[in-house]
Design an enzyme around this catalytic site. Structure first.
Site, short mmCIF file in Angstrom:
data_model
loop_
_atom_site.label_atom_id
_atom_site.label_comp_id
_atom_site.label_asym_id
_atom_site.label_seq_id
_atom_site.Cartn_x
_atom_site.Cartn_y
_atom_site.Cartn_z
N CYS A 146 0.89 -1.16 0.00
CA CYS A 146 0.00 0.00 0.00
C CYS A 146 0.93 1.21 0.00
O CYS A 146 2.03 1.13 -0.54
CB CYS A 146 -0.96 -0.03 1.19
SG CYS A 146 -0.15 -0.10 2.80
N ALA A 147 0.53 2.29 0.60
CA ALA A 147 1.39 3.47 0.62
C ALA A 147 2.61 3.26 1.50
O ALA A 147 3.75 3.50 1.07
CB ALA A 147 0.60 4.70 1.08
#
Length: 186
Positions: free
Chosen positions: A83-84
């Site tokens: 994800c981020a």
């Protein structure tokens, strides 16, 4: 049993080597099918670029997509989730994928071994001479079997990736340097 704490992490430089090796193999005469899958589970923060060849499966849709994803990735040797920051959504997605794969794969293998349709197909393939199509079908069936997979979480997520490889067009697509100039904004 795999837990969030026991998930293996993969560094950005290690992933970049895997991607470049896949790209090099794809450019050869033998071509070879990709053995690496990268799953990006960012949601609304899926802007400013992504790892080349990755598939975006937003975390909010992951549960509905898991059975399909398991089937799509069954022939991949390495699957990397991120994800981020790879602190919550990425690791959670990797764990849910592993558990769904463990739930689905033994069932599919068992079904393939015991279904009446398979028995009839084998009898038909053997035919009069006891040979022939059976060997081809065995080879095709072998290709369809799920492979053992290594599942990783990208260490530091896309934030760490873009710091190292954001400007490298061989590895990152759709990169917007302007969006990342002040760091991660979420």
């Amino acid at each position: 049993m795999t837990t969030i704490g026991s998930l293996q992490r993969l560094s950005a430089p290690s992933l970049s080597k895997l991607i470049l090796a896949e790209q090099a193999a794809a450019g050869t005469e033998t071509g070879g099918s990709p053995t690496l899958a990268i799953i990006d589970v960012r949601d609304d923060d899926y802007i400013g670029g992504h790892i080349k060849g990755s598939q975006n499966v937003p975390s909010r849709k992951l549960d509905a997509m898991l059975p399909t994803l398991v089937r799509q990735l069954q022939d991949k040797e390495t699957v990397v989730f991120h994800c981020a920051l790879s602190q919550q959504r990425g690791p959670s997605a990797a764990l849910r994928y592993i558990r769904e794969r463990e739930r689905l794969m033994p069932k599919e293998v068992e079904t393939k071994l015991t279904s009446a349709a398979d028995s009839a197909a084998v009898e038909e393939a053997v035919g009069a001479d006891g040979e022939g199509k059976e060997k081809k079908e065995e080879e095709e069936e072998e290709k369809k079997k799920p492979v053992n997979q290594k599942v990783f979480v990208l260490d530091r997520g896309f934030v760490g990736w873009q710091e190292a490889f954001g400007l490298d067009e061989r590895l990152t697509e759709g990169y917007s340097k302007e969006l990342w100039k002040d760091g991660y904004w979420m």
